[in-house]
Design an enzyme around this catalytic site. Structure first.
Site, short mmCIF file in Angstrom:
data_model
loop_
_atom_site.label_atom_id
_atom_site.label_comp_id
_atom_site.label_asym_id
_atom_site.label_seq_id
_atom_site.Cartn_x
_atom_site.Cartn_y
_atom_site.Cartn_z
N TRP A 56 0.84 -1.21 0.00
CA TRP A 56 0.00 0.00 0.00
C TRP A 56 0.87 1.25 0.00
CZ3 TRP A 56 -0.53 3.92 3.71
CH2 TRP A 56 -1.57 4.82 3.46
N HIS A 57 1.97 1.22 0.74
CA HIS A 57 2.86 2.38 0.76
C HIS A 57 3.51 2.61 -0.60
CE1 HIS A 57 2.69 2.31 5.22
NE2 HIS A 57 3.06 3.57 5.11
N ASP A 58 4.03 1.54 -1.17
CA ASP A 58 4.68 1.64 -2.48
C ASP A 58 5.07 0.23 -2.91
OD1 ASP A 58 5.67 2.73 -4.77
OD2 ASP A 58 7.15 4.02 -3.83
#
Length: 609
Positions: free
Chosen positions: A492-494
Site C-alpha cells: 500500500w505504501h509503495d
C-alpha cells in the site's frame, strides 16, 4: 489561565485526541456532563489513585535515568550539528542539496521532496482552512435543507454532504485537472461493485478491484491520455495531440496516483461497511441498545451501520473526496463520517481546537529549526561514503533521520486534521507519541499512523481472526495473519522490494516480544515488580534496536545502507563500545518511558501504545 498552564494543556493527551483519554465505549458528552459534578470527579480520582503505583520520579534511581537522558538528547543534536557545519571537510558533498534558510547564517535542508512540497503549499492549505468553512456557511444559507419529520441529523446530513459533494468535484478538478475524470471513473466502478453485485461477492470484488487499482496506478503511471490514445490511434493523429493536450493540464498535483493510495482505503471502507450493513437489516441497533444517535461513543460511531438510504452515490463521493482529509488523511470509516456528519461530535470544543493549532505551529517550528541545524537528509541524499564517518556519527545521524521522517509525516496529518476540526469533523489523531518514546514493536505500530492501524484492525486483522499465542497452532496462524497484514501495508505504501523487506522484518522483530510475553507472563512476577520492570526494560532495549533497524531499511537508508551502518559499528572496538553505551542510554530512556505511562495511569489515562 497562565502561560505555563496553557502550554501544559497544549501538550496534554486530551488536547491531542479525546480518544486517548476517554473510553471508546463512553460517549464524550458524558465526560462533559461529569465536569460539573465534583463529587463524581473526586470519587473517580480516588479509585484511580487506589489502583496506580506510587510515583518514582523523585527516587534516586530515576534521578540517574533523567540525568542520562538529559545528556543523551543534546549529544544527538550536537552530533548532527557538528557534521552539518560548513567547516566539516565533507560539507562540499551535500552543500548543493541545501537551500537558503530564514535563520541567519544557516541554510535549510529541503532535500526531502515530500516535506518540500508540503512546506511550499502551507499558505494555500492555510487559506483553505479559512475559506472552506466560510463557503460551507454560505452554502447552508443559500440551500436551507428541510425535513418535515423534524430529524435534525437528517437535515444536517443533507446540508453537509450536498456541499461536500459539490466541493469535492471542484476540488478534484483544481488538484488534478483532466485526471479528475480518471479518479471519478475509479470511484464510480467501485460504487457499482458494492451496490450492484450479489451481496456474497462484494468483499472479494472490493478487495480485488482496489488492490488491482493500486498496482495499475503504479504500473501505468496514472494512465496518461496520450499513452491510452497510442493504443488506438497513429502517432500524428488528432486523438494523440488531444491526449497530449489533456495530459498538459494536470492541475496543482498532476501525479494524482501518488495520492490515491489513501483514497483506496476509503473505497474499501465504504464497500465493507455497506456489505456489513445488511447484517443489521430488520433491526435497529440504536433502538436495541437504547442509544442516542446524537451522543454515540467512538466505538459505536464506527461499528453501527448508517441508514440504508445513507449509502448513496452522493454521500459516497462526499466521503471519499472529503477535502480536509483527501490528500493525506487521517482515515475515517464511512460509518463514522456519516455519524459525525449527522451530529457534530461533542469532542470538538473551541479551546481544544485552538490548543491543537498552537501545538501544530510549535511542531512546525521544531521541524524548521532541526532542518536549519541538522542536514541529515542532505548528507544521506549526496551518496556519502559512510566509512568517512565514525560509528557514533552514523548511528546518531540515522537516529535523527527517523525523527525527521516522523516530523515530516506528523505535520501534514496534523494540519489536515486541524482543517477537519475547524470544519466540524473529528477524525482520529495519527501520531500518539514521539518516535523515540516507544519500546514495544507491537504497540509502536498501534500508535504510528493510528487511523490506518484502526482501519487495518477493522477491515483486515479482525476479519482474519486477530492473533493469539496460546499454543503452537494459534501462534502459526497469527504469524501468517501478521505477514498478510504487513505485506498489504508495505504494498500500500509503495510497490518496492525494500518495503516488502521492511514489512517482513517488522513481523520477524515482533516474534521475540511475543515469545518473551509467553515465557515471562506478568502474573508470575506480581510479587517482584522491580525485577520484572528491569527484565522488561532489557527486552525493550532489543525491541528498540530492531525497530530502528526496520525503519531505516523501509524509509531511510535501505538494506545496503543498514549493512554499512552495522559494519561501521561492529568492525572495531570503538564501535562496539558505542553500541554498549547506546544500550545503557536506551535502558535509562525506556525506564523513563515506563514511568511516563505510569504517570498517565495515575491520571486514569490508558493509552494502549
Amino acid at each position: 489561565m497562565g502561560l505555563l498552564s496553557f502550554f501544559r494543556k497544549v501538550y496534554d493527551l486530551d488536547t491531542l485526541d479525546t480518544r486517548f483519554t476517554n473510553s471508546s465505549s463512553v460517549p464524550y458528552q458524558t465526560v462533559i456532563d461529569a465536569r460539573g459534578d465534583p463529587a463524581a470527579a473526586e470519587e473517580t480520582s480516588k479509585r484511580i489513585q487506589g489502583r496506580a503505583e506510587a510515583s518514582k520520579w523523585k527516587t534516586p534511581e530515576f534521578f540517574v535515568y533523567i540525568v542520562v537522558v538529559g545528556m543523551v538528547i543534546p549529544t544527538v543534536l550536537w552530533t548532527g550539528y557538528t557534521v552539518s557545519r560548513p567547516s566539516d571537510p565533507r560539507y562540499w558533498k551535500f552543500d548543493a542539496w541545501l537551500s537558503p534558510g530564514w535563520v541567519p547564517g544557516r541554510k535549510i535542508d529541503l532535500s526531502d521532496s515530500q516535506y518540500r512540497t508540503f512546506r511550499k503549499n502551507i499558505p494555500y492549505i492555510g487559506s483553505l482552512l479559512v475559506a472552506h468553512p466560510l463557503l460551507r456557511s454560505l452554502w447552508n444559507a443559500l440551500h436551507p435543507a428541510q425535513d418535515r419529520r423534524g430529524d435534525n441529523g437528517r437535515v444536517r446530513l443533507e446540508k453537509r454532504t450536498s456541499f461536500d459533494f459539490v466541493f469535492a468535484l471542484i476540488f478534484l478538478v483544481v488538484l488534478h485537472g483532466f485526471s479528475a475524470f480518471k479518479v471519478f471513473v475509479i470511484l464510480w466502478v467501485n460504487y457499482q461493485l458494492a451496490t450492484r453485485l450479489p451481496r456474497r461477492y462484494v468483499p472479494a470484488a472490493a478487495w480485488a478491484y482496489n488492490i488491482c487499482t493500486l498496482f495499475a496506478n503504479e504500473l501505468c503511471a496514472g494512465y496518461h491520455y496520450k499513452a491510452m490514445a497510442s493504443h488506438i490511434a497513429s502517432p500524428d493523429s488528432a486523438l494523440m495531440h488531444w491526449g497530449a493536450w489533456m495530459d498538459s493540464y494536470g492541475g496543482l498535483m498532476s501525479r494524482w496516483e501518488v495520492l490515491f493510495n489513501i483514497t483506496v482505503l476509503r473505497l474499501i471502507s465504504f464497500n465493507m461497511d455497506y456489505y456489513w450493513s445488511f447484517e443489521k437489516q430488520g433491526s435497529n441497533p440504536l433502538e436495541k441498545k437504547q442509544l442516542d444517535p446524537a451522543n454515540l461513543s467512538d466505538r459505536d460511531r464506527v461499528s453501527i451501520p448508517a441508514d440504508a438510504r445513507d449509502y448513496s452515490f452522493r454521500n459516497y463521493v462526499a466521503y471519499a473526496i472529503y477535502a480536509p482529509l483527501y490528500l493525506a488523511g487521517p482515515i475515517m470509516t464511512f460509518n463514522e463520517y456519516i455519524s459525525q456528519t449527522k451530529y457534530r461530535s461533542a469532542s470538538i470544543e473551541r479551546p481544544r481546537t485552538i490548543q491543537y493549532a498552537v501545538r501544530f505551529a510549535l511542531v512546525l517550528l521544531a521541524m524548521e529549526l532541526v532542518l536549519h541545524f541538522n542536514y541529515v537528509n542532505a548528507i544521506s541524499s549526496a551518496a556519502p561514503v559512510w566509512s568517512d564517518y565514525t560509528a557514533k556519527q552514523i548511528s546518531l545521524l540515522s537516529f535523527m533521520n527517523l525523527h525527521i521522517i516522523w516530523l515530516k509525516l506528523l505535520l501534514p496529518w496534523r494540519l489536515f486534521r486541524l482543517w477537519a476540526l475547524i470544519d466540524g469533523i473529528d477524525p482520529p489523531e495519527n501520531m500518539v507519541r514521539c518516535v523515540s518514546n516507544n519500546f514495544s514493536t507491537r504497540l509502536f505500530w498501534r500508535g504510528w499512523h493510528r487511523s490506518y492501524n484502526r482501519w487495518i484492525v477493522r477491515y483486515i486483522y479482525g476479519p482474519l481472526g486477530g492473533a493469539s499465542f496460546r499454543n503452537v497452532q494459534e501462534a502459526a496462524r497469527s504469524i501468517f495473519t501478521y505477514l498478510l497484514v504487513f505485506t498489504f501495508v508495505a504494498l500500500w505504501h509503495d510497490i518496492q522490494l525494500r518495503l516488502l523487506i521492511w514489512g517482513w522484518l517488522i513481523v520477524l522483530f515482533m516474534l521475540p516480544e511475543f515469545a518473551a510475553g509467553w515465557l515471562f507472563p506478568a502474573r508470575k512476577w506480581e510479587n517482584r515488580p522491580t525485577q520484572y520492570r528491569m527484565l522488561c526494560c532489557a527486552g525493550a532495549v532489543g525491541n528498540v534496536l530492531m525497530m530502528i533497524s526496520a525503519n531505516l531499511v523501509g524509509f531511510a537508508v535501505g538494506l545496503d545502507g543498514l549493512q554499512s551502518i552495522l559494519h561501521s559499528i561492529l568492525h572495531d572496538w570503538q564501535g562496539l563500545l558505542f553500541l554498549v553505551t547506546s544500550c545503557i542510554a536506551l535502558f535509562a530512556g525506556i525506564q523513563v518511558m515506563f514511568e511516563i505511562r505510569e504517570s498517565e495511569n495515575r491520571r486514569g489515562v490508558k493509552v494502549k501504545c
